[in-house]
Scaffold this motif. Structure first.
Motif, PDB file in Angstrom:
ATOM      1  N   ALA A 166      54.532  -7.684  21.886  1.00  0.00           N
ATOM      2  CA  ALA A 166      54.498  -6.535  21.435  1.00  0.00           C
ATOM      3  C   ALA A 166      53.658  -5.704  21.984  1.00  0.00           C
ATOM      4  O   ALA A 166      53.856  -4.740  23.028  1.00  0.00           O
ATOM      5  N   ASN A 167      52.234  -5.573  21.698  1.00  0.00           N
ATOM      6  CA  ASN A 167      51.288  -4.874  22.039  1.00  0.00           C
ATOM      7  C   ASN A 167      50.470  -5.429  23.147  1.00  0.00           C
ATOM      8  O   ASN A 167      49.589  -5.123  24.009  1.00  0.00           O
ATOM      9  N   ARG A 283      67.694 -15.440  25.245  1.00  0.00           N
ATOM     10  CA  ARG A 283      67.698 -14.270  24.216  1.00  0.00           C
ATOM     11  C   ARG A 283      66.667 -14.417  23.115  1.00  0.00           C
ATOM     12  O   ARG A 283      67.157 -15.535  22.373  1.00  0.00           O
ATOM     13  N   VAL A 284      65.649 -14.052  22.916  1.00  0.00           N
ATOM     14  CA  VAL A 284      64.768 -14.006  21.717  1.00  0.00           C
ATOM     15  C   VAL A 284      65.312 -14.023  20.373  1.00  0.00           C
ATOM     16  O   VAL A 284      65.448 -14.702  19.451  1.00  0.00           O
ATOM     17  N   ASP A 291      61.909  -8.205  17.121  1.00  0.00           N
ATOM     18  CA  ASP A 291      60.414  -7.404  16.812  1.00  0.00           C
ATOM     19  C   ASP A 291      59.459  -8.270  15.897  1.00  0.00           C
ATOM     20  O   ASP A 291      58.435  -8.563  16.141  1.00  0.00           O
ATOM     21  N   GLU A 292      60.394  -9.163  15.257  1.00  0.00           N
ATOM     22  CA  GLU A 292      59.517 -10.418  14.319  1.00  0.00           C
ATOM     23  C   GLU A 292      58.758 -11.192  15.470  1.00  0.00           C
ATOM     24  O   GLU A 292      57.929 -11.421  15.304  1.00  0.00           O
ATOM     25  N   PHE A 293      59.668 -11.610  16.519  1.00  0.00           N
ATOM     26  CA  PHE A 293      59.080 -12.587  17.370  1.00  0.00           C
ATOM     27  C   PHE A 293      57.926 -12.016  18.042  1.00  0.00           C
ATOM     28  O   PHE A 293      56.852 -12.567  18.368  1.00  0.00           O
ATOM     29  N   THR A 295      55.887  -9.526  17.290  1.00  0.00           N
ATOM     30  CA  THR A 295      55.028  -9.280  16.368  1.00  0.00           C
ATOM     31  C   THR A 295      54.060 -10.376  15.989  1.00  0.00           C
ATOM     32  O   THR A 295      52.725 -10.695  16.199  1.00  0.00           O
ATOM     33  N   HIS A 296      54.792 -11.625  16.091  1.00  0.00           N
ATOM     34  CA  HIS A 296      54.267 -13.000  15.657  1.00  0.00           C
ATOM     35  C   HIS A 296      53.404 -13.502  17.119  1.00  0.00           C
ATOM     36  O   HIS A 296      52.591 -14.111  17.177  1.00  0.00           O
ATOM     37  N   MET A 297      54.034 -13.059  18.194  1.00  0.00           N
ATOM     38  CA  MET A 297      53.447 -13.519  19.421  1.00  0.00           C
ATOM     39  C   MET A 297      52.116 -12.646  19.619  1.00  0.00           C
ATOM     40  O   MET A 297      51.071 -13.354  20.064  1.00  0.00           O
ATOM     41  N   ASP A 298      52.204 -11.318  19.248  1.00  0.00           N
ATOM     42  CA  ASP A 298      50.841 -10.642  19.116  1.00  0.00           C
ATOM     43  C   ASP A 298      49.761 -11.457  18.217  1.00  0.00           C
ATOM     44  O   ASP A 298      48.655 -11.511  18.669  1.00  0.00           O
ATOM     45  N   ASN A 299      50.326 -11.656  17.207  1.00  0.00           N
ATOM     46  CA  ASN A 299      49.597 -12.591  16.248  1.00  0.00           C
ATOM     47  C   ASN A 299      48.802 -13.852  16.735  1.00  0.00           C
ATOM     48  O   ASN A 299      47.620 -14.204  16.582  1.00  0.00           O
TER      49      ASN A 299
END
Length: 358
Positions: A166-167, A283-284, A291-293, A295-299
């Motif tokens: 994400a970010n 495809r994710v 968006d969930e994926f 977000t957790h990639m950022d985490n």
């Protein structure tokens, strides 16, 4: 010399145009090489341009290929590159993988009758741009000896896995399956430096730090360098790339892969067509909401970057992070070229009547 990317891009496109490539193919091939330099992977950028010209001189590259799908199912395909530039053939194949993934969740494409395709990361990142996970691998000139051997049987056989975040920038695992890429030997040769022990062995199978050892019958070593340090794992990874890229597609594999390096001639008894690639896209949202994926990639990235440090001045480096930082910096400062590369490029400019780099 520091060269603006726009100047180097135009120069590179003009070389491919002079080889007879279409405007579209020249633009794409140049984009792959410039992206490599922008990401700090200097061994696979414009430093390789003279190598492509040499293959073209030897009639081993078709500048106007008719790239075709020769076999397919809803989620898979095999592409024949018609001896075209791998810099063009591989993006063509990855686009097919992406289109299949958009319809069916994943797409997988094997490629035969191609040539060197630049950095794996370029092709894998095409999928990331579409919120997909990208895969790209290729076999290559046989310069690597398997564990317990001194015969060149495999290429550096890179593989890449790219994941959107994400970010944070994408997480990109882009690596050779040898202890070092051949391009790093070329960099050492140009700089007149030795290489670390464990990268290469001489013709008798002894470690050497001479970057010219390949020309004297030596070989690169698999990732891990020797059995005690896990070279059998590097050999296994390289074998996987070779099988997926070539045995599956109908390209040459193992010692039959035609060489990119100028001091080796192609085998006289090929078992397939050209070199091979393997590309894939998933495809994710075939697994969870995008968006969930992300977000957790950022985490995931945050947690690994906050891992306890051994040296307070050196933290964990996330795969793809140095390349992202290099791209940001070089967007502003330009692309650094060593004198030997500038000399090679200007010789090409003189040959083709193109404005030289100054």
């Amino acid at each position: 010399m520091i060269v603006p990317q726009s100047t180097l891009r135009t120069f590179t496109q003009n070389i491919f145009l002079a080889m007879g490539c279409s405007v579209e193919h020249a633009h794409l091939a140049a984009d792959v090489l410039i992206r490599s330099d922008m990401r700090g992977i200097d061994s696979h950028g414009v430093a390789r341009l003279s190598g492509y010209v040499l293959l073209w001189d030897k009639k081993r590259i078709n500048p106007t290929p008719n790239i075709t799908i020769v076999h397919q199912t809803p989620t898979t395909a095999t592409v024949d590159g018609d001896a075209g530039l791998g810099l063009v053939v591989a993006p063509f194949a990855m686009q097919i993988a992406i289109e299949k993934a958009e319809k069916y969740g994943s797409g997988w494409v094997s490629v035969r009758n191609s040539n060197h395709f630049g950095i794996s990361g370029y092709h894998a990142l095409m999928a990331v741009e579409r919120d997909m996970i990208g895969f790209a691998m290729t076999n290559a000139s046989p310069l690597v000896a398997p564990t317990f051997s001194n015969e060149r049987m495999l290429g550096t056989n890179p593989m890449c896995y790219a994941f959107p975040a994400a970010n944070y920038p994408p997480v990109v695992v882009d690596m050779a399956t040898s202890a070092a890429a051949n391009g790093k030997l070329e960099i050492a040769q140009r700089a007149g430096k030795s290489v670390p022990e464990g990268w290469i062995q001489d013709s008798d199978g002894n470690f050497t730090t001479d970057p010219h050892a390949l020309k004297n019958g030596g070989s690169l070593l698999p990732l891990g360098s020797d059995r005690e340090h896990g070279s059998h794992k590097g050999f296994g990874l390289s074998a996987t790339v070779d099988i997926l890229s070539a045995v599956l597609s109908g390209a040459n594999y193992g010692p039959w892969v035609p060489p990119f390096v100028s001091f080796l001639d192609p085998p006289t008894d090929p078992v397939g067509l050209g070199i091979g690639h393997f590309l894939g896209a998933m495809r994710v949202d075939g697994f969870r909401p995008v968006d969930e994926f992300k977000t957790h990639m950022d985490n995931w990235v945050n947690r690994f970057k906050s891992a306890q440090k051994i040296d307070p001045n050196q933290g964990v480096i996330i795969p793809g992070e140095p390349e992202f930082e290099a791209e940001q910096e070089r967007t502003i400062t330009g692309i650094p070229l060593v004198d030997a590369v500038v000399k090679d490029l200007n010789e090409l400019a003189l040959r083709f009547g193109i404005e030289m780099l100054h």
